[in-house]
Write an enzyme that holds these catalytic residues in place. Structure first.
Site, mmCIF file in Angstrom:
data_model
loop_
_atom_site.group_PDB
_atom_site.id
_atom_site.type_symbol
_atom_site.label_atom_id
_atom_site.label_comp_id
_atom_site.label_asym_id
_atom_site.label_seq_id
_atom_site.Cartn_x
_atom_site.Cartn_y
_atom_site.Cartn_z
ATOM 1 N N TYR A 1 -9.400 24.793 0.694
ATOM 2 C CA TYR A 1 -8.302 24.151 -0.025
ATOM 3 C C TYR A 1 -7.474 25.203 -0.780
ATOM 4 O O TYR A 1 -6.241 25.258 -0.654
ATOM 5 C CB TYR A 1 -8.879 23.115 -0.994
ATOM 6 N N GLY B 1 -1.905 7.956 -0.867
ATOM 7 C CA GLY B 1 -0.948 7.406 -1.823
ATOM 8 C C GLY B 1 -0.942 5.887 -1.759
ATOM 9 O O GLY B 1 -1.574 5.280 -0.897
HETATM 10 N N1 NAD Z 1 -4.603 16.521 -9.205
HETATM 11 C C1 NAD Z 1 -4.918 17.770 -9.538
HETATM 12 O O1 NAD Z 1 -5.698 18.010 -10.481
HETATM 13 C C2 NAD Z 1 -4.312 18.916 -8.787
HETATM 14 C C3 NAD Z 1 -4.625 20.214 -9.207
HETATM 15 C C4 NAD Z 1 -4.070 21.288 -8.503
HETATM 16 C C5 NAD Z 1 -3.227 21.071 -7.442
HETATM 17 N N2 NAD Z 1 -2.954 19.787 -7.037
HETATM 18 C C6 NAD Z 1 -2.066 19.604 -5.890
HETATM 19 O O2 NAD Z 1 -0.985 18.793 -6.274
HETATM 20 C C7 NAD Z 1 -0.535 18.005 -5.168
HETATM 21 C C8 NAD Z 1 -0.559 16.540 -5.579
HETATM 22 O O3 NAD Z 1 -1.876 16.224 -5.969
HETATM 23 P P1 NAD Z 1 -2.338 14.756 -6.301
HETATM 24 O O4 NAD Z 1 -3.487 14.901 -7.224
HETATM 25 O O5 NAD Z 1 -1.168 13.944 -6.671
HETATM 26 O O6 NAD Z 1 -2.931 14.325 -4.897
HETATM 27 P P2 NAD Z 1 -2.638 13.031 -4.032
HETATM 28 O O7 NAD Z 1 -3.586 13.100 -2.876
HETATM 29 O O8 NAD Z 1 -2.651 11.806 -4.885
HETATM 30 O O9 NAD Z 1 -1.143 13.278 -3.545
HETATM 31 C C9 NAD Z 1 -0.818 13.796 -2.315
HETATM 32 C C10 NAD Z 1 0.000 12.740 -1.607
HETATM 33 O O10 NAD Z 1 0.479 13.298 -0.408
HETATM 34 C C11 NAD Z 1 0.387 12.337 0.613
HETATM 35 N N3 NAD Z 1 0.347 13.094 1.852
HETATM 36 C C12 NAD Z 1 -0.641 13.904 2.331
HETATM 37 N N4 NAD Z 1 -0.253 14.488 3.469
HETATM 38 C C13 NAD Z 1 1.007 14.052 3.730
HETATM 39 C C14 NAD Z 1 1.951 14.307 4.745
HETATM 40 N N5 NAD Z 1 1.690 15.134 5.751
HETATM 41 N N6 NAD Z 1 3.154 13.685 4.680
HETATM 42 C C15 NAD Z 1 3.454 12.838 3.669
HETATM 43 N N7 NAD Z 1 2.601 12.556 2.674
HETATM 44 C C16 NAD Z 1 1.392 13.153 2.703
HETATM 45 C C17 NAD Z 1 -0.852 11.525 0.301
HETATM 46 O O11 NAD Z 1 -0.814 10.235 0.866
HETATM 47 C C18 NAD Z 1 -0.807 11.493 -1.217
HETATM 48 O O12 NAD Z 1 -0.123 10.357 -1.662
HETATM 49 C C19 NAD Z 1 -1.480 18.298 -4.012
HETATM 50 O O13 NAD Z 1 -0.862 19.252 -3.183
HETATM 51 C C20 NAD Z 1 -2.693 18.908 -4.703
HETATM 52 O O14 NAD Z 1 -3.358 19.801 -3.858
HETATM 53 C C21 NAD Z 1 -3.479 18.720 -7.691
#
Ligand code: NAD
Length: 320
Positions: A138, A36
């Site tokens: 995943y 992030g």
């Molecule tokens: N982007 C997509 O197309 C998509 C599709 C399906 C599912 N998702 C899911 O949606 C969620 C958000 O996805 P995104 O694309 O925004 O990803 P992202 O990686 O931008 O967001 C995840 C955030 O969580 C933070 N993070 C990770 N582990 C952490 C922890 N233990 N404590 C605190 N913060 C933590 C990271 O720093 C990051 O900012 C994720 O769980 C992802 O698996 C995303």
């Protein structure tokens, strides 16, 4: 005003949720900044740098009405090689820790990110009641979330637990994800630098590309829903799909550049998803969700808001 905790709040989807809803809820974004970026968030969103696996960090938030759990290991390639154990631990522990903390603090509804990757190469359109068999670690973590959420809700029915199987999400604020970002970001970053986007195979593979604003809309509808939901999961997509070739054409128009894609043999030998097309009737009929952003408009908007200086790693053709 209802209070809400967004774990992973400085990430791609999380920051869009917080920025769009900052006047609707009193929001706290918790993020360990693994992928992030604090600058993704409007300055007036309350931010705590912390780990959702760590109870002490969660306790800094204070009681909330709702939780949106987006933290976790957010894409399949992160589980490869050295990432295997940490990938599981981070996803599963952050989910369980946040869930338990939320219930003990009187949270009414706990929403979380599952994924459309759960469907693998299932027949389309992809529906929530299909049997799923995840093709990678995943997706397995997200299946764990769904089963754990259902079991948990049976014991503690006072807190709704709602999962979202997001399709392929695109939009602003993906720079900090670098090579883990959506293909539309990767292609846009290449084309902005006058490089050819690299397509695996012939470019006919297709995805249900969903603008992040529609994803935020779907999640918000779940929080705003009156009455109990229990434990449930919903697709969030558009119900339409586009091929990678069509994405390149849309980007060419948005950039007003005539850059051709470069085609290479697909190096992903196992678990490659050929197509994705969501059935969204469940979330439409239950929560009143309707996709609003046309792909061409969303891509144009994204191109106009690129922040190349924020890309954490240079774009590469890995992990497509
Ligand atoms: N982007 C997509 O197309 C998509 C599709 C399906 C599912 N998702 C899911 O949606 C969620 C958000 O996805 P995104 O694309 O925004 O990803 P992202 O990686 O931008 O967001 C995840 C955030 O969580 C933070 N993070 C990770 N582990 C952490 C922890 N233990 N404590 C605190 N913060 C933590 C990271 O720093 C990051 O900012 C994720 O769980 C992802 O698996 C995303």
């Amino acid at each position: 005003m209802k209070k809400i905790l967004v774990t992973g709040g400085a990430g791609f989807i999380g920051s869009n949720f917080c920025n769009i809803n900052k006047d609707l809820y009193e929001i706290t974004a918790l993020d360990n900044l693994f992928l992030g970026d604090r600058d993704n968030l409007d300055p007036d969103v309350r931010f705590i740098e912390g780990n959702a696996c760590n109870l002490k960090d969660l306790e800094k938030v204070g009681p909330v009405d709702y939780v949106l759990h987006l933290a976790g290991t957010s894409s399949a390639p992160m589980f490869m090689n050295e990432g295997f154990v940490d990938g599981y631990v981070n996803s599963v522990e952050s989910f369980c820790r946040t869930l338990e903390w939320a219930r003990k603090n009187g949270t009414k509804r706990f929403c979380y990110a599952s994924t459309s990757s759960l469907y693998g190469n299932n027949p389309m359109p992809l529906m929530e009641n299909q049997h799923v068999r995840p093709l990678n670690h995943y997706a397995v973590t997200k299946e764990v979330y769904e089963h754990a959420g259902e079991c948990y809700n049976r014991v503690y029915p006072e807190m709704d637990i709602v999962g979202f199987r997001f399709m392929s999400v695109y939009g602003p604020n993906e720079e900090a994800k670098g090579k883990f970002a959506n293909i539309i970001s990767q292609f846009a970053w290449d084309m902005q630098r006058d490089l050819s986007p690299i397509i695996y195979g012939d470019g006919t593979q297709f995805r249900d590309f969903t603008n992040v604003r529609d994803v935020v809309q779907g999640i918000t509808k779940a929080f705003e829903h009156e009455g109990q939901i229990g434990a449930d999961v919903f697709n969030i997509g558009t119900g339409e799909s586009s091929s990678l070739n069509e994405i390149v054409e849309a980007l060419k128009k948005a950039f007003e550049k005539d850059i051709e894609a470069k085609y290479i043999p697909n190096p992903v030998k196992e678990g490659y998803i050929k197509g994705q097309h969501a059935d969204i009737s469940k979330i439409q009929s239950t929560l009143g969700y309707e996709p609003t952003v046309k792909l061409a408009d969303g891509i144009k908007e994204q191109v106009e808001n690129l922040r190349p200086e924020k890309i954490r790693q240079t774009s590469s053709d890995d992990f497509r």
